[in-house]
Each structure stands twice: as structure tokens, then as C-alpha cells.
Motif scaffolding. Structure first.
Motif, PDB file in Angstrom:
ATOM      1  N   SER A 316       0.841  -1.195   0.000  1.00  0.00           N
ATOM      2  CA  SER A 316       0.000   0.000   0.000  1.00  0.00           C
ATOM      3  C   SER A 316       0.880   1.250   0.000  1.00  0.00           C
ATOM      4  O   SER A 316       1.814   1.349   0.797  1.00  0.00           O
ATOM      5  CB  SER A 316      -0.902   0.003   1.237  1.00  0.00           C
ATOM      6  OG  SER A 316      -1.679   1.177   1.288  1.00  0.00           O
ATOM      7  N   THR A 317       0.595   2.163  -0.914  1.00  0.00           N
ATOM      8  CA  THR A 317       1.330   3.424  -0.996  1.00  0.00           C
ATOM      9  C   THR A 317       0.344   4.577  -0.892  1.00  0.00           C
ATOM     10  O   THR A 317      -0.574   4.679  -1.711  1.00  0.00           O
ATOM     11  CB  THR A 317       2.103   3.532  -2.325  1.00  0.00           C
ATOM     12  OG1 THR A 317       2.988   2.419  -2.458  1.00  0.00           O
ATOM     13  CG2 THR A 317       2.896   4.833  -2.379  1.00  0.00           C
ATOM     14  N   ALA A 318       0.519   5.423   0.124  1.00  0.00           N
ATOM     15  CA  ALA A 318      -0.369   6.567   0.335  1.00  0.00           C
ATOM     16  C   ALA A 318       0.385   7.857   0.033  1.00  0.00           C
ATOM     17  O   ALA A 318       1.461   8.102   0.595  1.00  0.00           O
ATOM     18  CB  ALA A 318      -0.886   6.584   1.765  1.00  0.00           C
ATOM     19  N   PHE A 319      -0.174   8.668  -0.846  1.00  0.00           N
ATOM     20  CA  PHE A 319       0.432   9.949  -1.201  1.00  0.00           C
ATOM     21  C   PHE A 319      -0.146  11.039  -0.296  1.00  0.00           C
ATOM     22  O   PHE A 319      -1.361  11.080  -0.064  1.00  0.00           O
ATOM     23  CB  PHE A 319       0.150  10.281  -2.665  1.00  0.00           C
ATOM     24  CG  PHE A 319       0.915   9.431  -3.634  1.00  0.00           C
ATOM     25  CD1 PHE A 319       2.004   9.930  -4.324  1.00  0.00           C
ATOM     26  CD2 PHE A 319       0.553   8.102  -3.847  1.00  0.00           C
ATOM     27  CE1 PHE A 319       2.719   9.147  -5.215  1.00  0.00           C
ATOM     28  CE2 PHE A 319       1.263   7.299  -4.727  1.00  0.00           C
ATOM     29  CZ  PHE A 319       2.344   7.827  -5.416  1.00  0.00           C
ATOM     30  N   PRO A 320       0.691  11.937   0.221  1.00  0.00           N
ATOM     31  CA  PRO A 320       0.198  12.930   1.188  1.00  0.00           C
ATOM     32  C   PRO A 320      -0.752  13.941   0.562  1.00  0.00           C
ATOM     33  O   PRO A 320      -0.689  14.243  -0.630  1.00  0.00           O
ATOM     34  CB  PRO A 320       1.480  13.613   1.681  1.00  0.00           C
ATOM     35  CG  PRO A 320       2.484  13.375   0.579  1.00  0.00           C
ATOM     36  CD  PRO A 320       2.135  12.046  -0.013  1.00  0.00           C
ATOM     37  N   SER A 321      -1.643  14.452   1.405  1.00  0.00           N
ATOM     38  CA  SER A 321      -2.592  15.500   1.021  1.00  0.00           C
ATOM     39  C   SER A 321      -2.406  16.667   1.978  1.00  0.00           C
ATOM     40  O   SER A 321      -2.292  16.475   3.194  1.00  0.00           O
ATOM     41  CB  SER A 321      -4.033  14.976   1.125  1.00  0.00           C
ATOM     42  OG  SER A 321      -4.969  16.010   0.918  1.00  0.00           O
ATOM     43  N   THR A 322      -2.365  17.879   1.432  1.00  0.00           N
ATOM     44  CA  THR A 322      -2.116  19.056   2.263  1.00  0.00           C
ATOM     45  C   THR A 322      -3.247  20.081   2.107  1.00  0.00           C
ATOM     46  O   THR A 322      -3.891  20.182   1.058  1.00  0.00           O
ATOM     47  CB  THR A 322      -0.780  19.726   1.909  1.00  0.00           C
ATOM     48  OG1 THR A 322      -0.787  20.083   0.515  1.00  0.00           O
ATOM     49  CG2 THR A 322       0.378  18.776   2.167  1.00  0.00           C
ATOM     50  N   LEU A 323      -3.442  20.847   3.155  1.00  0.00           N
ATOM     51  CA  LEU A 323      -4.496  21.863   3.194  1.00  0.00           C
ATOM     52  C   LEU A 323      -4.165  23.037   2.272  1.00  0.00           C
ATOM     53  O   LEU A 323      -3.030  23.493   2.206  1.00  0.00           O
ATOM     54  CB  LEU A 323      -4.640  22.363   4.627  1.00  0.00           C
ATOM     55  CG  LEU A 323      -5.604  23.529   4.880  1.00  0.00           C
ATOM     56  CD1 LEU A 323      -7.048  23.086   4.647  1.00  0.00           C
ATOM     57  CD2 LEU A 323      -5.422  24.063   6.299  1.00  0.00           C
ATOM     58  N   VAL A 324      -5.200  23.525   1.558  1.00  0.00           N
ATOM     59  CA  VAL A 324      -5.092  24.741   0.754  1.00  0.00           C
ATOM     60  C   VAL A 324      -6.211  25.685   1.212  1.00  0.00           C
ATOM     61  O   VAL A 324      -7.384  25.425   0.961  1.00  0.00           O
ATOM     62  CB  VAL A 324      -5.241  24.446  -0.758  1.00  0.00           C
ATOM     63  CG1 VAL A 324      -5.091  25.733  -1.567  1.00  0.00           C
ATOM     64  CG2 VAL A 324      -4.220  23.411  -1.215  1.00  0.00           C
ATOM     65  N   THR A 325      -5.859  26.736   1.915  1.00  0.00           N
ATOM     66  CA  THR A 325      -6.885  27.649   2.455  1.00  0.00           C
ATOM     67  C   THR A 325      -7.201  28.756   1.457  1.00  0.00           C
ATOM     68  O   THR A 325      -6.310  29.383   0.885  1.00  0.00           O
ATOM     69  CB  THR A 325      -6.421  28.272   3.785  1.00  0.00           C
ATOM     70  OG1 THR A 325      -5.183  28.948   3.577  1.00  0.00           O
ATOM     71  CG2 THR A 325      -6.238  27.207   4.836  1.00  0.00           C
ATOM     72  N   ARG A 326      -8.515  28.959   1.265  1.00  0.00           N
ATOM     73  CA  ARG A 326      -8.996  30.045   0.413  1.00  0.00           C
ATOM     74  C   ARG A 326     -10.203  30.704   1.087  1.00  0.00           C
ATOM     75  O   ARG A 326     -10.439  30.485   2.262  1.00  0.00           O
ATOM     76  CB  ARG A 326      -9.334  29.515  -0.980  1.00  0.00           C
ATOM     77  CG  ARG A 326      -8.118  28.893  -1.713  1.00  0.00           C
ATOM     78  CD  ARG A 326      -8.435  28.624  -3.187  1.00  0.00           C
ATOM     79  NE  ARG A 326      -7.301  28.052  -3.888  1.00  0.00           N
ATOM     80  CZ  ARG A 326      -7.167  26.753  -4.197  1.00  0.00           C
ATOM     81  NH1 ARG A 326      -8.140  25.902  -3.868  1.00  0.00           N
ATOM     82  NH2 ARG A 326      -6.117  26.322  -4.831  1.00  0.00           N
ATOM     83  N   GLU A 327     -10.977  31.465   0.352  1.00  0.00           N
ATOM     84  CA  GLU A 327     -11.982  32.334   0.966  1.00  0.00           C
ATOM     85  C   GLU A 327     -13.246  31.607   1.435  1.00  0.00           C
ATOM     86  O   GLU A 327     -13.998  32.151   2.249  1.00  0.00           O
ATOM     87  CB  GLU A 327     -12.386  33.444  -0.013  1.00  0.00           C
ATOM     88  CG  GLU A 327     -11.239  34.411  -0.314  1.00  0.00           C
ATOM     89  CD  GLU A 327     -11.610  35.402  -1.405  1.00  0.00           C
ATOM     90  OE1 GLU A 327     -12.826  35.585  -1.667  1.00  0.00           O
ATOM     91  OE2 GLU A 327     -10.695  35.966  -2.015  1.00  0.00           O
ATOM     92  N   SER A 328     -13.501  30.400   0.949  1.00  0.00           N
ATOM     93  CA  SER A 328     -14.772  29.746   1.277  1.00  0.00           C
ATOM     94  C   SER A 328     -14.840  29.256   2.725  1.00  0.00           C
ATOM     95  O   SER A 328     -15.908  28.951   3.234  1.00  0.00           O
ATOM     96  CB  SER A 328     -15.023  28.569   0.339  1.00  0.00           C
ATOM     97  OG  SER A 328     -14.141  27.512   0.625  1.00  0.00           O
ATOM     98  N   ALA A 329     -13.670  29.161   3.383  1.00  0.00           N
ATOM     99  CA  ALA A 329     -13.656  28.672   4.766  1.00  0.00           C
ATOM    100  C   ALA A 329     -12.386  29.151   5.468  1.00  0.00           C
ATOM    101  O   ALA A 329     -11.318  29.148   4.887  1.00  0.00           O
ATOM    102  CB  ALA A 329     -13.705  27.159   4.802  1.00  0.00           C
TER     103      ALA A 329
END
Length: 329
Positions: A316-329
Motif C-alpha cells: 500500500s502506498t499513500a500519497f500525502p494531502s495538504t491543506l489549501v486555504t482560500r476564501e470559502s472557509a
């Protein structure tokens, strides 16, 4: 009269010029089987003299290696093939396969009956399969002839390696951001509940709501914009005090925003909205969407490479996910 054209040299031409049998020429140029040093030298010299270009497809078929990689997508109906996510998988796989002379085909596997994998296993033209939206039933349906030539984007098994995004980690980052900005009554619009990999983000949501003492509010979605709109209206009816919606995909989030605005709900002033995927439109939507990254191209390329090379890979290989903050929240 037109100018005469010279036809491309064939394997028979090379064999005749080298003074060997066609089978010997094929073994030399294909790189398999035993041939003498003298025969190899004569065949290679003849091929160079005649500017022989091998037919990669024919060679692959003779060796049983196959000439196309099949992206097999599990879904309730064939509209799943229209999903932009699927298109990105096919595009990335095509870039990996092209230098190997391998094409990419797209097929639908019905959710209720993934037995089409048996047919793919008997097709000599198929070099391997990438499963998308993988279920346990699909993994169980992989025939012995395909083992070692299948990779999954999603759920895997002892014999089928999986490549996917760490959607639990990405969901956690988004949800913690919503909480840090003061949101306490967060609704989650999920992915399809039959898709086990989509449940990872649901598990994260439940854990974080429990830890923070916030109420758990789940609405089932299907990663589409249309369902996102309906889910938003359902959430408003059930929980009129909701102050945030976390959607399991950007497409769903776009539908949520449109439905909320249609009811006069301001985003993010009244209800914050966040998604998952970081689609190109997310940066220019109105308002720009807070989301988490999903490296589909890298995931699909890794899966295609594993199938083509058949080299040992992690289960199993999991690729990282990172937060991208914008105006909707």
C-alpha cells in the motif's frame, strides 16, 4: 508516373539477408531464447543495413506481454466513466505507457458484477489492469492470469498493490482548519458509502467530532455536483444551525455552495464550505474553495509503472494531502 516507394523492411527480409531462419531473427531482435554469437551479429548487422523497425505491438503479442493497459472503473452505471477524476487517471497512465508502445483503454466494471475481469484475463492484448473505485468484490474477481499485472487506486489486497491519496490525513487538516476558525456544527457530505476508501475520511470526521465534543452530522454523497446541491438542502432542513460543510470532493463542494446561495445563505459568512481534491476550478470558483490536495497524476503514474515493470512494490502506498486555504472557509 509517380515516384516508386520503398516498402519498410520486414522480419523476413532481415532473416533472408542474414542467412538465418525467421525464428532465429525473431529471437535475436526480440531478445529472448538462445541464439549463437555469430547469428546475433549477422541479424543485427542485417537489421541495421535494412533500417528495420520492429513492430512493437506484434512482438508484444507474440511474447504474451500485451499491447494495452486497461483502466477498469467500478461504478453503479457507466456514467462513472465521465468523471473528470477518471480522465486524469487515463491521461497520467497514457504518459507512462506511451514510451513502451502500450496503449490505454477504459472500461466500466458494474458494481454488482465485476466479473468482466475474467474476460480481460483471457485477452492476450491486455498487458495489465488498473482498478479504480476498487471494491472487495472486484479484488475477489481478479483471475489468476492477471495476478501480478493488476494495481489498484483505492483498496488493495495481498496480491493487488494499492496506490491512493491519504484522504484521512487531508480530511483531518481541513476539519481542524474549520474548527480553528470557530466552526463547531460541521456537516460532512461523504463519498459513496459502498466505496471503502471513501470511508477513511468519514472515520476521521467522526473521531474529530467526538474529540471536540461537536455533534456528528453526516449526509451521504457520491462525489458529484448534483448530489452536493441536494445534500446541502437536506443539511439545511435537518440542521438549520449548521455553520460549516465539509464535502468529500470539490465537485460536491461546488454543488453545496450553489445550493446554499440559492437559499440566501452566505458563504463563508453564514456557512463555511470546504472540499477535497484541489481541482483547477477551486482556485477561481466564487468564492475560491478551501480544500486539500489530491495528486491524482502521481498516483496513477505510480500504478501504471507498477503494472508495466512488474517490479516488487509495497502493498500500500499513500500519497500525502495538504491543506489549501482560500476564501470559502
Amino acid at each position: 508516373m509517380g515516384t516508386p516507394t520503398t516498402r519498410p523492411a520486414t522480419l523476413d527480409d532481415v532473416a533472408r539477408d542474414a542467412g538465418v531462419s525467421r525464428a532465429t531473427a525473431s529471437r535475436v531482435l526480440g531478445g529472448y531464447g538462445f541464439t549463437s554469437t555469430d547469428a546475433r551479429a549477422r541479424v543485427r548487422a542485417a537489421a541495421e543495413r535494412l533500417d528495420y523497425v520492429p513492430d512493437l505491438a506484434a512482438r508484444a503479442l507474440v511474447r504474451g506481454a500485451g499491447v494495452r493497459l486497461v483502466v477498469a472503473v467500478v461504478g453503479r452505471d457507466d456514467t462513472v466513466l465521465d468523471d473528470p477524476y477518471v480522465h486524469r487517471v487515463v491521461s497520467a497512465a497514457s504518459r507512462v505507457c506511451a514510451p513502451h508502445g502500450v496503449g490505454v483503454a477504459l472500461e466500466w466494471l458494474p458494481l454488482a458484477d465485476p466479473s468482466g475481469l475474467t474476460r480481460l484475463g483471457t485477452d492476450r492484448g491486455v498487458c495489465g489492469v488498473i482498478l479504480v473505485n476498487t471494491t472487495q468484490a472486484a479484488l475477489d474477481a481478479v483471475p489468476p492470469r492477471l495476478r501480478g499485472r493488476v494495481a489498484s487506486i483505492g483498496q488493495g489486497s495481498a496480491t493487488v498493490p494499492s496506490f491512493d491519496v491519504d484522504n484521512a490525513g487531508g480530511a483531518g487538516e481541513v476539519l481542524r482548519h474549520l474548527y480553528a476558525t470557530g466552526r463547531r456544527r460541521i456537516v460532512m457530505v461523504t463519498g459513496p458509502r459502498w466505496l471503502s476508501c471513501a470511508e477513511r475520511s468519514v472515520t476521521t470526521y467522526r473521531e474529530l467530532m467526538r474529540e471536540s465534543g461537536s455533534p456528528e452530522r453526516l449526509v451521504t454523497g457520491d462525489f458529484t455536483t448534483a448530489r452536493g446541491g441536494r445534500a446541502a438542502l437536506e443539511a439545511l432542513r435537518r440542521w438549520p444551525d449548521a455553520d460549516a460543510v465539509y464535502a468529500a470532493s470539490d465537485a460536491t463542494a461546488f454543488g453545496v455552495i450553489a445550493a446554499l446561495r440559492g437559499r440566501g445563505v452566505r458563504v463563508p459568512h453564514d456557512v463555511a464550505v470546504a472540499g477535497f481534491d484541489d481541482l483547477p476550478y477551486a482556485a477561481i470558483s466564487s468564492p475560491p474553495l478551501t480544500t486539500a490536495t489530491h495528486p491524482v497524476d502521481r498516483i496513477a503514474a505510480a500504478a501504471a509503472t507498477a503494472v508495466l515493470t512488474r517490479a516488487p512494490v509495497a502493498p500500500s502506498t499513500a500519497f500525502p494531502s495538504t491543506l489549501v486555504t482560500r476564501e470559502s472557509a
